[in-house]
Design a protein around this motif. Structure first.
Motif, PDB file in Angstrom:
ATOM      1  N   PHE A 137       0.725  -1.272  -0.190  1.00 35.20           N
ATOM      2  CA  PHE A 137       0.074  -0.147   0.197  1.00 35.20           C
ATOM      3  C   PHE A 137       0.921   1.335  -0.034  1.00 35.20           C
ATOM      4  N   GLY A 138       2.138   1.251  -0.141  1.00 28.53           N
ATOM      5  CA  GLY A 138       3.067   2.543  -0.217  1.00 28.53           C
ATOM      6  C   GLY A 138       3.427   2.859   1.391  1.00 28.53           C
ATOM      7  N   ARG A 139       4.763   3.500   1.289  1.00 26.25           N
ATOM      8  CA  ARG A 139       5.398   3.817   2.347  1.00 26.25           C
ATOM      9  C   ARG A 139       4.968   4.927   2.985  1.00 26.25           C
ATOM     10  N   LYS A 140       3.780   5.030   3.916  1.00 27.11           N
ATOM     11  CA  LYS A 140       3.361   6.111   4.544  1.00 27.11           C
ATOM     12  C   LYS A 140       3.143   5.727   5.868  1.00 27.11           C
ATOM     13  N   LEU A 141       3.017   6.862   6.698  1.00 23.47           N
ATOM     14  CA  LEU A 141       3.218   6.781   8.181  1.00 23.47           C
ATOM     15  C   LEU A 141       1.799   6.101   8.474  1.00 23.47           C
ATOM     16  N   GLU A 142       0.655   6.539   7.746  1.00 26.35           N
ATOM     17  CA  GLU A 142      -0.752   5.881   7.866  1.00 26.35           C
ATOM     18  C   GLU A 142      -0.841   4.364   7.887  1.00 26.35           C
ATOM     19  N   ASN A 143       0.070   3.819   6.997  1.00 27.84           N
ATOM     20  CA  ASN A 143      -0.034   2.201   6.959  1.00 27.84           C
ATOM     21  C   ASN A 143       0.830   1.875   8.118  1.00 27.84           C
ATOM     22  N   LEU A 144       1.822   2.424   8.690  1.00 29.93           N
ATOM     23  CA  LEU A 144       2.484   1.922   9.723  1.00 29.93           C
ATOM     24  C   LEU A 144       1.396   1.810  10.931  1.00 29.93           C
ATOM     25  N   LEU A 145       0.739   2.720  11.089  1.00 29.48           N
ATOM     26  CA  LEU A 145      -0.297   2.954  12.253  1.00 29.48           C
ATOM     27  C   LEU A 145      -1.481   2.045  12.003  1.00 29.48           C
ATOM     28  N   ILE A 146      -1.507   1.522  10.741  1.00 28.61           N
ATOM     29  CA  ILE A 146      -2.541   0.431  10.789  1.00 28.61           C
ATOM     30  C   ILE A 146      -1.918  -0.854  11.068  1.00 28.61           C
ATOM     31  N   VAL A 147      -0.625  -1.082  10.654  1.00 28.20           N
ATOM     32  CA  VAL A 147      -0.031  -2.225  11.285  1.00 28.20           C
ATOM     33  C   VAL A 147       0.064  -2.171  12.705  1.00 28.20           C
ATOM     34  N   VAL A 148       0.196  -1.222  13.581  1.00 34.76           N
ATOM     35  CA  VAL A 148       0.341  -1.114  14.981  1.00 34.76           C
ATOM     36  C   VAL A 148      -1.088  -1.478  15.510  1.00 34.76           C
ATOM     37  N   ILE A 149      -2.133  -0.961  15.031  1.00 32.22           N
ATOM     38  CA  ILE A 149      -3.442  -1.420  15.296  1.00 32.22           C
ATOM     39  C   ILE A 149      -3.809  -2.667  15.212  1.00 32.22           C
ATOM     40  N   ILE A 150      -3.347  -3.347  14.030  1.00 32.08           N
ATOM     41  CA  ILE A 150      -3.800  -4.798  13.871  1.00 32.08           C
ATOM     42  C   ILE A 150      -3.072  -5.768  14.840  1.00 32.08           C
ATOM     43  N   ILE A 151      -1.620  -5.381  15.246  1.00 29.78           N
ATOM     44  CA  ILE A 151      -0.823  -6.273  15.795  1.00 29.78           C
ATOM     45  C   ILE A 151      -0.566  -6.007  17.354  1.00 29.78           C
ATOM     46  N   TRP A 152      -0.567  -4.516  17.784  1.00 30.51           N
ATOM     47  CA  TRP A 152      -0.327  -4.290  18.999  1.00 30.51           C
ATOM     48  C   TRP A 152      -1.196  -4.318  20.054  1.00 30.51           C
ATOM     49  N   TRP A 153      -2.551  -4.781  19.862  1.00 26.13           N
ATOM     50  CA  TRP A 153      -3.591  -4.960  20.763  1.00 26.13           C
ATOM     51  C   TRP A 153      -3.143  -6.573  21.491  1.00 26.13           C
ATOM     52  N   ALA A 154      -2.644  -7.345  20.780  1.00 27.85           N
ATOM     53  CA  ALA A 154      -2.413  -8.787  21.256  1.00 27.85           C
ATOM     54  C   ALA A 154      -1.801  -8.820  22.432  1.00 27.85           C
ATOM     55  N   PRO A 155      -0.603  -8.226  22.958  1.00 31.85           N
ATOM     56  CA  PRO A 155      -0.055  -8.417  24.128  1.00 31.85           C
ATOM     57  C   PRO A 155      -0.915  -7.914  25.252  1.00 31.85           C
ATOM     58  N   PHE A 156      -1.684  -6.676  25.137  1.00 30.84           N
ATOM     59  CA  PHE A 156      -2.582  -6.239  26.072  1.00 30.84           C
ATOM     60  C   PHE A 156      -3.666  -7.229  26.442  1.00 30.84           C
ATOM     61  N   ALA A 157      -4.127  -7.812  25.400  1.00 31.88           N
ATOM     62  CA  ALA A 157      -5.229  -8.757  25.599  1.00 31.88           C
ATOM     63  C   ALA A 157      -4.662 -10.068  26.241  1.00 31.88           C
ATOM     64  N   ARG A 158      -3.637 -10.607  25.965  1.00 32.17           N
ATOM     65  CA  ARG A 158      -2.923 -11.660  26.662  1.00 32.17           C
ATOM     66  C   ARG A 158      -2.746 -11.310  28.314  1.00 32.17           C
ATOM     67  N   LEU A 159      -2.157 -10.139  28.412  1.00 34.63           N
ATOM     68  CA  LEU A 159      -1.921  -9.635  29.710  1.00 34.63           C
ATOM     69  C   LEU A 159      -3.109  -9.548  30.677  1.00 34.63           C
ATOM     70  N   ALA A 160      -4.297  -8.824  30.039  1.00 34.29           N
ATOM     71  CA  ALA A 160      -5.411  -8.505  30.800  1.00 34.29           C
ATOM     72  C   ALA A 160      -6.090  -9.927  31.017  1.00 34.29           C
ATOM     73  N   ARG A 161      -6.241 -10.846  30.006  1.00 31.43           N
ATOM     74  CA  ARG A 161      -6.814 -12.099  30.375  1.00 31.43           C
ATOM     75  C   ARG A 161      -6.052 -12.957  31.355  1.00 31.43           C
ATOM     76  N   SER A 162      -4.753 -12.886  31.522  1.00 29.30           N
ATOM     77  CA  SER A 162      -4.233 -13.527  32.675  1.00 29.30           C
ATOM     78  C   SER A 162      -4.478 -12.852  33.989  1.00 29.30           C
ATOM     79  N   LEU A 163      -4.492 -11.499  34.000  1.00 26.51           N
ATOM     80  CA  LEU A 163      -4.764 -10.953  35.325  1.00 26.51           C
ATOM     81  C   LEU A 163      -6.450 -11.110  35.734  1.00 26.51           C
ATOM     82  N   VAL A 164      -7.280 -11.285  34.693  1.00 22.68           N
ATOM     83  CA  VAL A 164      -8.538 -11.572  35.170  1.00 22.68           C
ATOM     84  C   VAL A 164      -8.877 -12.824  35.711  1.00 22.68           C
ATOM     85  N   ILE A 165      -8.127 -13.722  34.955  1.00 16.60           N
ATOM     86  CA  ILE A 165      -8.292 -15.064  35.405  1.00 16.60           C
ATOM     87  C   ILE A 165      -7.657 -15.297  36.910  1.00 16.60           C
TER      88      ILE A 165
END
Length: 274
Positions: free
Chosen positions: A128-156
């Motif tokens: 999709f091209g070398r743009k900052l917006e595309n990097l932010l899309i990647v962050v949104i796609i990937i970076w939520w996963a570590p928070f989800a795993r940690l939140a799950r373990s804490l809730v358990i």
């Protein structure tokens, strides 16, 4: 605990120093960050240019301050949004531990975390091209996963404490239990993780910008300034030195705050259930 408090204080001093320069950039910086002057190329330091100039004669100090106004706010806002998404999904998974929704969410998390962030960013940039917006899309796609795993373990780890059981007996619904009984007990570890992930994200975005996948010239950005300076490192070390120093100070400050908060919160380093 005293060591943790000292780390927090030092980290806050470093971050406050960087933020004060970035916030007041329009009043501190003397030059337009994109203004070129061929007669002032690669000046190491003089009375007009505090940190010298780059290969296009642009003032490095001005570019660093205005570059921070791009790197820091975008990184923080994007990370905060992904943290909210990840924490909400992690709470849902932890509250439904062992059920179908928990299994599906955790398999998605495993798949996302198996893909290196830089590899995914390069793939998206190639498509999709070398743009900052595309990097932010990647962050949104990937970076939520570590928070989800940690939140799950804490809730358990909190699901079967006495307060939660008492709330269930009194007829509280799941939403009320999460907001009143579980979230207050897990918010501090999540804040600590947010601080550490913030520093990791700044490093990752700077790395990608270094490879030309972030903000495009002439927009000032710390990683892009490193890429420009590597060609002149042997003869003009200041071009590479100052962007590196700003990144190091920022990341060090955030890490000190995160590690200090973790030490202050739990000096015995009792880890949550994985």
């Amino acid at each position: 605990m005293k060591q943790g408090l000292l780390m927090i204080i030092i980290g806050m001093i470093l971050i406050s120093f960087v933020l004060s320069l970035v916030i007041f950039a329009p009043w501190i910086a003397k030059y337009d960050p994109t203004e070129m002057d061929s007669s002032s190329r690669l000046i190491p330091h003089d009375e007009n240019h505090l940190m010298g100039t780059d290969n296009f004669g642009r003032d490095i100090f001005s570019r660093l301050l205005y570059g921070g106004r791009i790197t820091l706010p975008i990184s923080f806002v994007t990370l905060l949004l992904t943290a909210i998404v990840g924490i909400c999904l992690g709470i849902i998974a932890g509250f439904n531990y062992g059920k179908l929704i928990d299994i599906i969410l955790m398999r998605i998390v495993d798949a996302i975390m198996a893909v290196p962030f830089i590899a995914m960013a390069m793939a998206i940039s190639a498509l999709f091209g070398r743009k900052l917006e595309n990097l932010l899309i990647v962050v949104i796609i990937i970076w939520w996963a570590p928070f989800a795993r940690l939140a799950r373990s804490l809730v358990i780890s909190q699901k079967n404490n006495q307060a939660v059981i008492a709330a269930r007996v009194l007829g509280a619904n799941n939403f009320t239990i999460v907001i009143r009984e579980i979230l207050p007990n897990i918010i501090f570890p999540l804040i600590i993780n947010l601080t550490l992930e913030f520093s990791s994200l700044i490093l990752s975005l700077s790395t990608l910008s270094f490879f030309g996948l972030g903000s495009q010239p002439p927009t000032p950005e710390w990683g892009g300034m490193l890429a420009d300076g590597r060609k002149y490192f042997l003869n003009s070390k200041h071009v590479l030195l100052w962007p590196s120093l700003f990144i190091i100070v920022t990341v060090l400050g955030l890490n000190l705050i995160g590690e200090g908060l973790r030490d202050y919160y739990d000096p015995y380093e009792i880890l949550p259930l994985k």
